[in-house]
Design an enzyme around this catalytic site. Structure first.
Site, PDB file in Angstrom:
ATOM      1  N   TYR A   1      -2.325  -1.022  10.631  1.00  0.00           N
ATOM      2  CA  TYR A   1      -2.451  -1.247   9.179  1.00  0.00           C
ATOM      3  C   TYR A   1      -1.214  -0.694   8.468  1.00  0.00           C
ATOM      4  CZ  TYR A   1      -4.221  -1.220   4.424  1.00  0.00           C
ATOM      5  OH  TYR A   1      -4.355  -1.428   3.065  1.00  0.00           O
TER       6      TYR A   1
ATOM      7  N   SER B   1       0.862  -1.183   0.000  1.00  0.00           N
ATOM      8  CA  SER B   1       0.000   0.000   0.000  1.00  0.00           C
ATOM      9  C   SER B   1       0.897   1.232   0.000  1.00  0.00           C
ATOM     10  CB  SER B   1      -0.872   0.026   1.254  1.00  0.00           C
ATOM     11  OG  SER B   1      -1.476   1.306   1.384  1.00  0.00           O
TER      12      SER B   1
HETATM   13  P1  NDP Z   1     -11.490  -6.078   0.241  1.00  0.00           P
HETATM   14  O1  NDP Z   1     -11.890  -5.892   1.666  1.00  0.00           O
HETATM   15  O2  NDP Z   1     -12.418  -5.685  -0.842  1.00  0.00           O
HETATM   16  O3  NDP Z   1     -11.085  -7.610   0.003  1.00  0.00           O
HETATM   17  C1  NDP Z   1     -10.265  -8.289   0.933  1.00  0.00           C
HETATM   18  C2  NDP Z   1     -10.057  -9.693   0.432  1.00  0.00           C
HETATM   19  O4  NDP Z   1      -9.205 -10.392   1.374  1.00  0.00           O
HETATM   20  C3  NDP Z   1     -11.353 -10.491   0.349  1.00  0.00           C
HETATM   21  O5  NDP Z   1     -11.298 -11.325  -0.778  1.00  0.00           O
HETATM   22  C4  NDP Z   1     -11.344 -11.322   1.632  1.00  0.00           C
HETATM   23  O6  NDP Z   1     -12.095 -12.523   1.439  1.00  0.00           O
HETATM   24  C5  NDP Z   1      -9.839 -11.595   1.770  1.00  0.00           C
HETATM   25  N1  NDP Z   1      -9.436 -11.924   3.134  1.00  0.00           N
HETATM   26  C6  NDP Z   1      -9.518 -11.160   4.241  1.00  0.00           C
HETATM   27  N2  NDP Z   1      -9.077 -11.841   5.319  1.00  0.00           N
HETATM   28  C7  NDP Z   1      -8.700 -13.069   4.869  1.00  0.00           C
HETATM   29  C8  NDP Z   1      -8.157 -14.216   5.488  1.00  0.00           C
HETATM   30  N3  NDP Z   1      -7.924 -14.264   6.816  1.00  0.00           N
HETATM   31  N4  NDP Z   1      -7.886 -15.307   4.723  1.00  0.00           N
HETATM   32  C9  NDP Z   1      -8.126 -15.277   3.390  1.00  0.00           C
HETATM   33  N5  NDP Z   1      -8.621 -14.212   2.744  1.00  0.00           N
HETATM   34  C10 NDP Z   1      -8.916 -13.114   3.473  1.00  0.00           C
HETATM   35  O7  NDP Z   1     -10.096  -5.338   0.108  1.00  0.00           O
HETATM   36  P2  NDP Z   1      -9.301  -4.724  -1.145  1.00  0.00           P
HETATM   37  O8  NDP Z   1      -9.587  -5.483  -2.367  1.00  0.00           O
HETATM   38  O9  NDP Z   1      -9.483  -3.275  -1.091  1.00  0.00           O
HETATM   39  O10 NDP Z   1      -7.808  -5.020  -0.656  1.00  0.00           O
HETATM   40  C11 NDP Z   1      -6.971  -6.010  -1.222  1.00  0.00           C
HETATM   41  C12 NDP Z   1      -5.560  -5.691  -0.786  1.00  0.00           C
HETATM   42  O11 NDP Z   1      -5.194  -4.393  -1.239  1.00  0.00           O
HETATM   43  C13 NDP Z   1      -5.368  -5.691   0.737  1.00  0.00           C
HETATM   44  O12 NDP Z   1      -4.109  -6.257   1.041  1.00  0.00           O
HETATM   45  C14 NDP Z   1      -5.381  -4.218   1.069  1.00  0.00           C
HETATM   46  O13 NDP Z   1      -4.696  -3.939   2.255  1.00  0.00           O
HETATM   47  C15 NDP Z   1      -4.702  -3.633  -0.151  1.00  0.00           C
HETATM   48  N6  NDP Z   1      -4.965  -2.212  -0.374  1.00  0.00           N
HETATM   49  C16 NDP Z   1      -6.239  -1.747  -0.630  1.00  0.00           C
HETATM   50  C17 NDP Z   1      -6.457  -0.405  -0.861  1.00  0.00           C
HETATM   51  C18 NDP Z   1      -7.803   0.160  -1.172  1.00  0.00           C
HETATM   52  O14 NDP Z   1      -7.936   1.401  -1.265  1.00  0.00           O
HETATM   53  N7  NDP Z   1      -8.839  -0.631  -1.339  1.00  0.00           N
HETATM   54  C19 NDP Z   1      -5.327   0.563  -0.821  1.00  0.00           C
HETATM   55  C20 NDP Z   1      -4.042  -0.037  -0.575  1.00  0.00           C
HETATM   56  C21 NDP Z   1      -3.884  -1.359  -0.358  1.00  0.00           C
HETATM   57  P3  NDP Z   1     -12.833 -13.307   2.645  1.00  0.00           P
HETATM   58  O15 NDP Z   1     -13.306 -12.286   3.628  1.00  0.00           O
HETATM   59  O16 NDP Z   1     -13.925 -14.066   1.955  1.00  0.00           O
HETATM   60  O17 NDP Z   1     -11.787 -14.223   3.209  1.00  0.00           O
END
Ligand code: NDP
Length: 254
Positions: free
Chosen positions: A159, A146
């Site tokens: 975070y 990020s």
């Molecule tokens: P979302 O919240 O939309 O998606 C998160 C994903 O992670 C889901 O598919 C969820 O699926 C999965 N997940 C969460 N916990 C677990 C776990 N314990 N085991 C397996 N899967 C897990 O987030 P984003 O798409 O926005 O984020 C994706 C990545 O990008 C993250 O690492 C985030 O930190 C990073 N990011 C996002 C930004 C943004 O603005 N959106 C900015 C910078 C970085 P499920 O709950 O079904 O397991």
């Protein structure tokens, strides 16, 4: 454009059932890869597989909690049983946290975020590296970081710290795995319209703050990650390792 062709390749995307991970998975599938998504929610996993298969070949939904060592081991076994091998891993699963410090901030809250964003990345990259080394044909590992690894932007300390650690972990793993032909890079998003960012984007004040600092004057979308994912998985980036690819509409340079 042959360098971008992923035909015959297998990619794992953790957190691939929605948001940025689903964008990554769609891009890889469009370029010809078979994709396994590893996340927890079974209904969302199935819906994502249908979406990925709409634009590419067979995809696989694997129920996996990246914080659970046994779950990650099982997920790799299930993926190898279905597809035979893995060429690339996108360690993308992540979670966000409350911004208040020190109130509302107990050790459980610290672990909740660090376990997914850092320990989960460690467990999944270790599983992928074991397989890639044993297979002996190199590979590509991409960690979702990020922009907050380098700029706090007032976000939650745990975070922010977890993403700083992911950036360092990427460099350390690139160093360790290069001799095996395994590349490790970090893909760092800015603000992207996903469930995770919903609170910030829907709040007029915070949205105004971030938008004013984003040169491209829009939020990122999951689609914005399709091309960068293909680039990092493919031979188009074959001499790139230990690097960070920032996809943020320019906010970190503003
Ligand atoms: P979302 O919240 O939309 O998606 C998160 C994903 O992670 C889901 O598919 C969820 O699926 C999965 N997940 C969460 N916990 C677990 C776990 N314990 N085991 C397996 N899967 C897990 O987030 P984003 O798409 O926005 O984020 C994706 C990545 O990008 C993250 O690492 C985030 O930190 C990073 N990011 C996002 C930004 C943004 O603005 N959106 C900015 C910078 C970085 P499920 O709950 O079904 O397991």
């Amino acid at each position: 454009m042959e360098a971008f062709d992923l035909s015959g390749q297998v990619s794992v995307v953790t957190g691939g059932n929605r948001g940025i991970g689903l964008g990554i998975a769609r891009g890889l599938a469009r370029a010809g890869a078979q994709v396994a998504i590893w996340s927890r929610a079974a209904n969302r996993n199935q819906a994502a597989v249908a979406e990925i298969e709409d634009v590419g070949g067979p995809a696989l939904a694997v129920s996996c909690d990246v914080t659970d060592e046994a779950s990650v081991t099982d997920a790799m076994e299930e993926t190898l049983a279905a597809f035979g091998h893995v060429d690339s891993l996108f360690a993308n699963a992540g979670t966000s946290g409350v911004a208040k410090f020190p109130s509302d901030f107990d050790l459980d809250e610290w672990h909740r975020v660090v376990d997914v964003n850092l320990t989960g990345v460690f467990l999944t990259t270790r599983a992928a590296a074991d397989h890639l080394i044993e297979r002996g044909q190199g590979g590509s590992i991409v960690l979702t970081g990020s922009v907050v690894a380098r700029m706090s932007l007032g976000l939650a300390p745990h975070y922010t710290a977890s993403k700083g650690a992911v950036l360092s972990l990427g460099r350390a793993l690139a160093n360790r795995l290069g001799r095996h032909g395994i590349r490790v890079n970090v893909l760092s998003p800015g603000w992207v319209e996903t469930e995770m960012a919903e609170g910030v984007i829907s709040d007029e004040r915070s949205a105004g703050f971030f938008m004013a600092r984003t040169p491209l004057r829009r939020w990122g979308t999951a689609e914005d990650f399709e091309g960068p994912a293909v680039f990092l998985a493919s031979s188009a980036s074959q001499f790139m390792t230990g690097a960070e690819l920032v996809v943020d509409g320019g906010i970190s340079s503003a």
